[in-house]
Structure formats: structure tokens, C-alpha cells
Motif scaffolding. Structure first.
Motif, PDB file in Angstrom:
ATOM      1  N   LYS A   1     -31.518  60.777 -24.862  1.00 22.46           N
ATOM      2  CA  LYS A   1     -31.111  59.653 -25.694  1.00 22.46           C
ATOM      3  C   LYS A   1     -30.848  60.152 -27.115  1.00 22.46           C
ATOM      4  O   LYS A   1     -31.568  61.005 -27.633  1.00 22.46           O
ATOM      5  CB  LYS A   1     -32.204  58.580 -25.738  1.00 22.46           C
ATOM      6  CG  LYS A   1     -32.582  58.014 -24.368  1.00 22.46           C
ATOM      7  CD  LYS A   1     -31.445  57.227 -23.738  1.00 22.46           C
ATOM      8  CE  LYS A   1     -31.887  56.638 -22.401  1.00 22.46           C
ATOM      9  NZ  LYS A   1     -30.781  55.912 -21.732  1.00 22.46           N
TER      10      LYS A   1
ATOM     11  N   GLN B   1     -29.578  56.872 -32.195  1.00 22.97           N
ATOM     12  CA  GLN B   1     -29.120  55.482 -32.155  1.00 22.97           C
ATOM     13  C   GLN B   1     -29.542  54.806 -30.851  1.00 22.97           C
ATOM     14  O   GLN B   1     -29.901  53.626 -30.838  1.00 22.97           O
ATOM     15  CB  GLN B   1     -27.594  55.428 -32.287  1.00 22.97           C
ATOM     16  CG  GLN B   1     -27.025  54.019 -32.348  1.00 22.97           C
ATOM     17  CD  GLN B   1     -27.613  53.181 -33.474  1.00 22.97           C
ATOM     18  OE1 GLN B   1     -27.608  53.603 -34.628  1.00 22.97           O
ATOM     19  NE2 GLN B   1     -28.128  52.005 -33.158  1.00 22.97           N
ATOM     20  N   ASP B   2     -29.531  55.557 -29.749  1.00 22.90           N
ATOM     21  CA  ASP B   2     -30.009  55.003 -28.474  1.00 22.90           C
ATOM     22  C   ASP B   2     -31.470  54.584 -28.602  1.00 22.90           C
ATOM     23  O   ASP B   2     -31.859  53.514 -28.100  1.00 22.90           O
ATOM     24  CB  ASP B   2     -29.884  56.046 -27.357  1.00 22.90           C
ATOM     25  CG  ASP B   2     -28.460  56.368 -26.985  1.00 22.90           C
ATOM     26  OD1 ASP B   2     -27.578  55.506 -27.211  1.00 22.90           O
ATOM     27  OD2 ASP B   2     -28.216  57.484 -26.472  1.00 22.90           O
TER      28      ASP B   2
ATOM     29  N   ILE C   1     -33.036  53.683 -31.305  1.00 20.23           N
ATOM     30  CA  ILE C   1     -33.100  52.475 -32.128  1.00 20.23           C
ATOM     31  C   ILE C   1     -32.797  51.250 -31.281  1.00 20.23           C
ATOM     32  O   ILE C   1     -33.486  50.215 -31.363  1.00 20.23           O
ATOM     33  CB  ILE C   1     -32.117  52.572 -33.316  1.00 20.23           C
ATOM     34  CG1 ILE C   1     -32.630  53.588 -34.336  1.00 20.23           C
ATOM     35  CG2 ILE C   1     -31.932  51.205 -33.970  1.00 20.23           C
ATOM     36  CD1 ILE C   1     -31.691  53.813 -35.501  1.00 20.23           C
ATOM     37  N   ASP C   2     -31.776  51.336 -30.440  1.00 16.28           N
ATOM     38  CA  ASP C   2     -31.421  50.212 -29.564  1.00 16.28           C
ATOM     39  C   ASP C   2     -32.563  49.877 -28.607  1.00 16.28           C
ATOM     40  O   ASP C   2     -32.859  48.693 -28.365  1.00 16.28           O
ATOM     41  CB  ASP C   2     -30.154  50.543 -28.776  1.00 16.28           C
ATOM     42  CG  ASP C   2     -28.922  50.661 -29.655  1.00 16.28           C
ATOM     43  OD1 ASP C   2     -28.949  50.103 -30.775  1.00 16.28           O
ATOM     44  OD2 ASP C   2     -27.953  51.317 -29.238  1.00 16.28           O
TER      45      ASP C   2
ATOM     46  N   LYS D   1     -35.360  48.105 -30.581  1.00 23.84           N
ATOM     47  CA  LYS D   1     -34.980  46.732 -30.917  1.00 23.84           C
ATOM     48  C   LYS D   1     -35.141  45.822 -29.700  1.00 23.84           C
ATOM     49  O   LYS D   1     -35.618  44.683 -29.810  1.00 23.84           O
ATOM     50  CB  LYS D   1     -33.541  46.699 -31.435  1.00 23.84           C
ATOM     51  CG  LYS D   1     -33.381  47.308 -32.822  1.00 23.84           C
ATOM     52  CD  LYS D   1     -31.936  47.526 -33.188  1.00 23.84           C
ATOM     53  CE  LYS D   1     -31.157  46.246 -33.324  1.00 23.84           C
ATOM     54  NZ  LYS D   1     -29.762  46.485 -33.767  1.00 23.84           N
ATOM     55  N   GLU D   2     -34.748  46.320 -28.534  1.00 19.57           N
ATOM     56  CA  GLU D   2     -34.889  45.532 -27.306  1.00 19.57           C
ATOM     57  C   GLU D   2     -36.360  45.290 -26.969  1.00 19.57           C
ATOM     58  O   GLU D   2     -36.744  44.183 -26.569  1.00 19.57           O
ATOM     59  CB  GLU D   2     -34.197  46.256 -26.151  1.00 19.57           C
ATOM     60  CG  GLU D   2     -32.678  46.285 -26.254  1.00 19.57           C
ATOM     61  CD  GLU D   2     -32.041  47.121 -25.161  1.00 19.57           C
ATOM     62  OE1 GLU D   2     -32.798  47.616 -24.287  1.00 19.57           O
ATOM     63  OE2 GLU D   2     -30.807  47.286 -25.178  1.00 19.57           O
TER      64      GLU D   2
ATOM     65  N   HIS E   1     -32.750  58.542 -39.308  1.00 18.39           N
ATOM     66  CA  HIS E   1     -32.970  57.448 -38.364  1.00 18.39           C
ATOM     67  C   HIS E   1     -34.211  56.632 -38.710  1.00 18.39           C
ATOM     68  O   HIS E   1     -34.222  55.408 -38.544  1.00 18.39           O
ATOM     69  CB  HIS E   1     -33.067  57.992 -36.936  1.00 18.39           C
ATOM     70  CG  HIS E   1     -31.742  58.330 -36.338  1.00 18.39           C
ATOM     71  ND1 HIS E   1     -31.325  59.629 -36.112  1.00 18.39           N
ATOM     72  CD2 HIS E   1     -30.694  57.538 -35.953  1.00 18.39           C
ATOM     73  CE1 HIS E   1     -30.106  59.622 -35.595  1.00 18.39           C
ATOM     74  NE2 HIS E   1     -29.704  58.373 -35.494  1.00 18.39           N
TER      75      HIS E   1
END
Length: 472
Positions: free
Chosen positions: A314, A317-318, A320-321, A324-325, A346
Motif C-alpha cells: 500500500k 495515500q492508500d 490514509i484512505d 479514514k474508512e 503523510h
């Protein structure tokens, strides 16, 4: 020398007379004991001896223990150690002899205390913490305390702090508050480890731990009860799904079921929380320890699964996504070490989103020289004090620095702990608001939590528990 000459030389006649008069005024029923204690208090305390030894920590690995002697008593301290080190961490001194404790012996550090530090500190006032710590720093002469060993210096520093509190006849947390200029003390919210993975366990879970914060508790005593009950409900949940073997525990006492998915772990914890009846009082925290599975600029979420490692990379940015989820789908309010220790961009961006508290451990470590970095990271971030900076004085400086930057502070355990409960008093005295001491089980973890119970009882009506205000 005659008796009278001896009395005159040491000015004992006046001192004895003062002690007797004090006993008469106090109308004591035991004048001998009263006079003895009065005479002892009239003599300023100094360090008379420092004696160290090698003991074993909670992982069965050698560490340093110190007995610091003053004319008021003997004060003992022992230091923990971590399974991994940050880039700024002070250096533990190990012997490196593979035939003894697999190279992990600390006899060199012990020798440095007994032959060098002890000589330098004898005669010093134990209440002068900063001077004691500076003497050891000057004696070491290195940037990272590699000459004497951070484990040697820290053990003596903590023991001296305990001696200083005894000399002032105040609780240890009050002495620490005085040293830091903190005018009020605060009982922290405990961050309990429930599920363990990564290098702290033997399962396939990449992240290091899943924790809970009983933010809705009104007292520390209630928080500990909530943590204990949730832990035991989780044991039942895991047993039902994975069998009794799924309840093996990791190094910090968290359960280590055979899972590889973070969501599977969060679902287990969610179910346990649901069974407690405390759903509205509990939030979740995640300790990622992303440095452990970062390869270059990518994160290998299957690094604990040999046959899958390298197939589930990952990007930052992956990640971070994903975070967030998780924060949207679960009551996650804190994430520790979400990125590699050198991945500043990051962590700064993720912190700025305000999705949750972001705690730095490997990314930051407890070193005052990161001051310029603290200033550029969002104040949404948390900051754990990992007690391997080397001295109590420097630890206090780091906390002040973090608070000046409007950061939160988490006093943290290490994976290799001892029965020493010093960090409990440290968290109260520095009013940090959060303490991470592992699972609500195992003696070396409960030593900290039980000490906080004692402090809360001692403070009585003056006890202020952070509870729902843990972020403020």
C-alpha cells in the motif's frame, strides 16, 4: 576524646535538647521513637551509595535495577526496554556476548553505575534532580548516552527522583509536579491493549495493537473496571470464534488470535464492547507501528504472513484512505505510528485532516532535538513519552515542549517492562492526560494501573480524572 568533647564537636547537645523539647510539646507516647525521627529529619539527606544489578524484564531479557541509598532509606528503580528503537532514542548498553543471555546482558551498564556513576553522585542532594541528571550526562559525554548506557542513566535518574520525593516527604507524583512547575496533578485516562499483533505477537496481524479508551468513565477506578470487564468479555468472544488457543497473549498482555485482518480484530473488540453494556463509554485506538512493515515507500500489510508477504503493498495515500474508512466504520479516535518513522509528509497531512488523534512513537521518539519537527506538525497529533530518553529531567523537558506546541501527551510503556510503577506517578505529576501501560492483566502492566488507583484514593476529593476531556 571525652564524651563532652564529642558532644561539643558535633554540636549534639543543642540538637538533642531541641528534639526532647519537640517531644514534650507533641506529648508523644513514644518519646524515644519521636526523638529518633526528629533527629533524622534534622540532618539533610545526601546520596550515600548507588548499587546496581542485572535483573530480568517481562520478556525474560536482562535489564538494569538500581538501589540508591540516602540517610533516609533505600530507593529502587528498574528500567524497561522496547522490541524496537526509534531513530532518536538513547542507546541501551548491552554486553553483546552471545554466550550469555544471547548477547543481551547488561553487566557493562551495571558496572558503569557501580564504578563511575556512584562515585560521581555520592554526597549530592537527592532533591536536586536536574543537577544529578546533568552530572550523569556530563560523565557520559555522548549525544545518545552510549558510553554509560541510557539504561544505566535512566535507572539512577528514576531512583534519585524517588529519593527526592522521600526527602521532601511528599508523594512521588507531587515531587514530579514540583520539578516540572506543574501546579496541579491529573489522573490520566488509561489506554488498554486488547489485541496484539506485529512483532509483539505470533499471529499474522500486521498492526501492533488494538486498544480501548474508556472515555465515558467518571473516575480512574471506573475506567479500570471497564477495561478489565471488556478484556474478559473479549476472551470469551475469541474462544467462541477461534477456540481457547486463540487467547494466547502477546508481550504486553493483549490477546493474539490467529487473524491477519485489522477489521477482523476490530470486529472482535466491537463485539466484546457490545457485551459489556459500556458501548457509549468506550472508544477504540490502533497502534500501527508502520515502520515495521514499510519497505521503501510502500507498506506491506501481509509482512507477518510469509506466503503472502510482498503481495499486498500500500502507498502512503492508500494507508490514509484505509485509516479514514476505519475511523468512519468504527469508533476509532486515536492512531499511533500510522506511517514510517521518516514519512513526515503523510503524517503531517493525515494529522491536518483532524480525523482522529495521531500519536507519534517511532516517528518522533522522546528527544528534545526534534523541537523544530514538533512545530511543523498539526496540533491534532498526540505525542507519547517513551521512557528511554535517558533522564527524568529530559523527559520533563519533552513534555513541556509538547504542551507548548499544543500537543497531547501519552505516557507509554515498553514491550519489555518491569514491576516499577514510576510512569504512573509520572503521568499524574506531569498531568499528561493519557497513559498506555498495556493490557489490564500481567503484573508488570497492572503495577502501573494499580498505582494509579492508589493515587486516586490518596487524593480523595482533590482527585481530578480527565475522562471525557482526554483530548483537551
Amino acid at each position: 576524646m571525652s564524651v563532652q568533647e564529642y558532644l561539643d564537636k558535633h554540636m549534639l547537645s543543642r540538637r538533642i535538647e531541641d528534639a526532647v523539647n519537640a517531644a514534650v510539646r507533641a506529648k508523644t507516647l513514644d518519646p524515644v521513637l519521636f526523638i529518633s525521627n526528629h533527629m533524622r529529619k534534622s540532618v539533610p539527606s545526601v546520596i550515600t551509595k548507588v548499587k546496581a544489578r542485572q535483573i530480568l524484564d517481562s520478556r525474560g531479557i536482562p535489564t538494569v535495577e538500581v538501589d540508591l541509598h540516602t540517610n533516609k532509606g533505600v530507593f529502587r528503580a528498574s528500567v524497561p526496554s522496547g522490541a524496537s528503537s526509534g531513530m532518536y532514542e538513547a542507546i541501551e548498553l548491552r554486553d553483546g556476548e552471545k554466550g550469555t543471555y544471547l548477547g543481551n546482558g547488561v553487566n557493562r551498564a551495571v558496572k558503569n553505575i557501580n564504578e563511575k556513576i556512584s562515585v560521581a553522585l555520592v554526597g549530592m542532594d537527592p532533591t536536586l534532580q536536574s543537577q544529578i541528571d546533568q552530572v550523569m550526562i556530563d560523565l557520559d559525554k555522548t549525544e545518545n548516552k552510549s558510553e554509560l548506557g541510557a539504561n544505566a542513566i535512566l535507572a539512577v535518574s528514576i531512583a534519585a527522583c524517588k529519593a527526592g520525593a522521600a526527602e521532601k516527604e511528599v508523594p512521588l507524583y507531587k515531587h514530579i509536579a514540583d520539578l516540572s512547575g506543574q501546579t496541579s496533578v491529573l489522573l490520566p485516562i488509561p489506554v488498554f491493549t486488547l489485541v496484539t499483533g506485529g512483532k509483539h505477537a505470533g499471529n499474522n496481524l500486521a498492526i501492533q495493537e488494538i486498544m480501548i479508551l474508556p472515555v465515558g468513565s467518571k473516575t480512574f477506578e471506573e475506567a479500570l473496571q471497564i477495561g478489565s470487564e471488556t478484556y474478559h468479555h473479549l476472551k470469551v468472544v475469541i474462544t467462541e470464534k477461534y477456540g481457547a488457543h486463540g487467547c494466547n497473549v502477546g508481550e504486553d498482555g493483549g490477546f493474539a488470535p490467529d487473524i491477519s485482518s485489522l477489521r477482523d480484530g476490530l470486529d472482535l473488540v466491537q463485539e466484546a464492547i457490545g457485551r459489556t453494556g459500556y458501548k457509549e463509554k468506550i472508544k477504540i485506538a490502533i497502534g500501527v507501528a508502520a515502520t515495521e512493515f514499510c519497505i521503501g515507500t510502500k507498506y506491506d500489510l501481509d509482512f507477518m504472513t510469509p506466503n503472502k508477504s510482498g503481495q499486498n503493498f500500500k502507498s502512503g495515500q492508500d494507508m490514509i484512505d484505509i485509516y479514514k474508512e476505519l475511523c468512519a466504520d468504527y469508533p476509532v479516535v486515536s492512531i499511533e505510528d500510522p506511517f514510517d518513522k521518516e514519512d513526515w509528509e503523510h503524517v503531517k497531512y493525515f494529522s491536518s485532516l483532524g480525523v482522529c488523534q495521531v500519536v507519534g512513537d517511532h516517528l518522533l521518539m522522546s528527544n528534545p532535538k526534534i523541537k523544530t519537527e514538533i512545530c511543523v506538525v498539526s496540533p491534532y497529533s498526540g505525542f507519547p513519552l517513551v521512557n528511554q530518553i535517558g533522564t527524568v529531567t529530559e523527559a520533563i523537558e519533552v513534555v513541556k515542549m509538547a504542551k507548548d506546541a499544543q500537543w497531547g501527551v501519552v505516557i507509554s510503556q515498553r514491550s519489555g517492562e518491569t514491576e516499577d510503577s514510576f510512569i504512573a506517578d509520572l503521568s499524574v505529576g506531569l498531568a499528561t492526560g493519557q497513559i498506555k501501560a498495556g493490557a489490564p492483566c500481567r503484573g508488570e502492566r497492572l503495577a502501573k494501573y494499580n498505582q494509579l488507583l492508589r493515587i486516586e484514593q490518596e487524593l480523595g476529593d482533590q482527585a481530578f480524572y480527565i475522562g471525557e476531556k482526554w483530548r483537551t
